[in-house]
Design an enzyme around this catalytic site. Structure first.
Site, PDB file in Angstrom:
ATOM      1  N   LYS A 124       0.888  -1.189   0.000  1.00 50.81           N
ATOM      2  CA  LYS A 124       0.000   0.000   0.000  1.00 50.81           C
ATOM      3  C   LYS A 124       0.913   1.222   0.000  1.00 50.81           C
ATOM      4  CE  LYS A 124      -1.890   3.035   1.890  1.00 50.81           C
ATOM      5  NZ  LYS A 124      -1.663   4.437   1.471  1.00 50.81           N
ATOM      6  N   GLU A 175       9.416   1.993  10.874  1.00 53.62           N
ATOM      7  CA  GLU A 175      10.470   2.997  10.648  1.00 53.62           C
ATOM      8  C   GLU A 175       9.771   4.337  10.665  1.00 53.62           C
ATOM      9  OE1 GLU A 175      13.985   0.554   9.114  1.00 53.62           O
ATOM     10  OE2 GLU A 175      13.661   2.510   8.243  1.00 53.62           O
ATOM     11  N   CYS A 219      13.585  11.377   6.277  1.00 53.11           N
ATOM     12  CA  CYS A 219      13.537  11.117   7.730  1.00 53.11           C
ATOM     13  C   CYS A 219      14.886  11.363   8.392  1.00 53.11           C
ATOM     14  CB  CYS A 219      13.067   9.697   7.990  1.00 53.11           C
ATOM     15  SG  CYS A 219      14.073   8.465   7.152  1.00 53.11           S
ATOM     16  N   GLU A 278       8.568  17.188  14.599  1.00 55.66           N
ATOM     17  CA  GLU A 278       9.071  16.953  13.238  1.00 55.66           C
ATOM     18  C   GLU A 278       8.343  17.860  12.244  1.00 55.66           C
ATOM     19  OE1 GLU A 278       8.081  13.264  11.233  1.00 55.66           O
ATOM     20  OE2 GLU A 278      10.106  13.131  10.406  1.00 55.66           O
TER      21      GLU A 278
END
Ligand code: NDP
Length: 436
Positions: A173, A244, A278, A380
């Site tokens: 997905k 992750e 990231c 973030e």
């Protein structure tokens, strides 16, 4: 404009409900593709196909799987330019980055796991004349593979390739925002049912995949909040889970660093892919004696980055992935000002010329914020925005670096080898928060 289809049992099929999502080109705001808005019905069909293919696929020899994966890598390599251009249009990243990093690394993923499966070995331990304990690995079954939008093909193949190598079949997905290159990959993957692709949103297509009883293994890369949802959904079903997640990475620059190298690499590691990686360093801590010079030169270098049409070679900073993401990033720049920060470069959306229709923000350098008690330094942002903060001592640098809930990665710059090891060992990365 492309109309994407799901890839189930080796065939391209329309979504069961016949509904599609508009996927925009972030550089122009125009519709780039129609993406299936798949539901549990499509996920169920894909899982059934993957389950049917599993017994025979998991019994193939490693040499067979390896050869097939090398073929996939070769075919992908032949189409590198085509994939790079589509990835650039789909995600907003500079085509030069897609050409030199994303697509080559996707190719490398297939080659790497194709080779590693041939060279696998296991340990055995002996219990003095009584027993020999050894590891025998079996294929886990159907893997559910959910990937984000920032490195679309690269991160997806980082899941598909090890699953194939290990004899697992899979249902993928990809992110609804960046599905085009995953869909293009379907034309290269022709073993029916081994890799299946279901496109659509997280809630409509991702969630049913995570909770599907016939999917014992989930590999997810994405935001920390989504990771927590997946953790909660998968735990009662005792699934194997790989997460992750997000990052708020510290980049520590000591006064004895190689200044030019530290500066050049910081520009790249902070702003590559518009800061939508990231591992990007987003909190930069600089030792006081070089702080003023470093921030001045960093801001000047950020101003020189070429913000522009990502499909044009020479552009170094493309568009953010969506208007919604742009609004989030811009809100953090406003918050930085409200929290007492000073914007040294960038700090605004591009509103002139052709770029005004796209989702562009100028690379932004902010100083003057507290290192710890400050949302901009803790949350973030995932865009081309960095904060730069001075520090006095090694202990203070470590305390600042470790002060977030994210622990994905960190980097440090010094010419002193002893210090490099001493500080690195104190940085809490990959042990908590977003680390995998
Ligand atoms: P999201 O968490 O929003 O989405 C990731 C994927 O999960 C997408 O395919 C998304 O679908 C899907 N999803 C969303 N909700 C659910 C749900 N309830 N159940 C199942 N699947 C769901 O992340 P982003 O796509 O915004 O990616 C950016 C994030 O990824 C950043 O936080 C970044 O740090 C992190 N990341 C981490 C990396 C690492 O290796 N640690 C590498 C790259 C990125 P949809 O797109 O439709 O929302």
């Amino acid at each position: 404009m492309k109309t994407l289809a799901n890839f189930i049992d080796g065939k391209l099929v329309a979504p069961a409900e016949g509904i599609y999502i508009d996927s925009l080109n972030p550089a122009t705001g125009e519709v780039n593709g129609k993406v299936p808005d798949s539901t549990a019905k499509d996920v169920n069909l894909a899982v059934e196909a993957a389950n049917r293919a599993f017994p025979s696929w998991s019994k193939t020899t490693r040499a067979y799987r390896s050869a097939l994966m090398i073929k996939v890598a070769d075919l992908l390599e032949q189409k590198l330019e085509e994939f790079a251009l589509e990835e650039s249009k789909d995600q907003g990243k500079p085509v030069s980055l897609a050409r030199t990093v994303d697509i080559p690394r996707a190719i490398y993923n297939f080659r790497f796991f194709a080779n590693s499966i041939l060279n696998r070995h296991e340990k055995a331990t002996e219990l003095d004349g009584i027993a020999l304990n050894y590891v025998h690995r079996t294929s886990a079954g159907v893997a559910g593979l959910i990937s984000p939008w920032n490195l679309p093909l690269y991160l997806l193949t980082w899941k598909i390739a090890p699953a194939m190598a290990a004899g697992c079949t899979s249902v993928c997905k990809p992110s609804e925002f960046t599905s085009v290159t995953a869909w293009m990959l379907c034309s290269i993957l022709n073993e029916a049912g081994v890799v299946n692709m279901v496109f659509g949103t997280g809630p409509n297509a991702g969630a049913p995949l995570v909770s599907h009883p016939d999917v014992p293994l989930i590999s997810f890369t994405g935001g920390t909040a989504t990771g927590e949802l997946i953790y909660k959904a998968a735990a009662p079903l005792n699934k194997k889970l790989s997460l992750e997640l997000g990052g708020k990475n510290a980049n520590i620059v000591f006064a004895d660093a190689d200044f030019d190298e530290a500066l050049k690499t910081t520009v790249n590691s902070s702003f590559a892919n518009q800061g939508e990686i990231c591992l990007c360093g987003s909190r930069i801590f600089v030792e006081k004696p070089i702080f003023d010079r470093f921030t001045k030169e960093l801001a000047a270098a950020a101003d020189k980055l070429v913000v522009g049409n990502p499909t044009v070679t020479g552009t170094t900073t493309g568009a953010l992935v969506s208007e919604q993401h742009l609004a989030k990033v811009a809100s953090y720049i406003d918050l930085a000002r409200a929290e007492g920060g000073t914007v040294l470069s960038g700090g605004s959306r591009v509103t002139d010329g052709a770029l005004a229709r796209g989702f562009f923000i100028r690379p932004t350098v902010i100083v003057g914020l507290p290192a710890i008690d400050c949302r901009v330094q803790q949350e973030e942002i995932f865009g081309p925005v960095v904060t730069v903060t001075p520090f006095d001592t090694e202990d203070e640098a470590v305390r600042f670096a470790n002060s977030t809930k994210y622990g994905l990665s960190a980097s440090l710059w010094t010419e002193n080898g002893k210090r490099a090891h001493r500080v690195a060992q104190q940085l809490q990365v990959s042990v908590r928060g977003g680390g995998s």
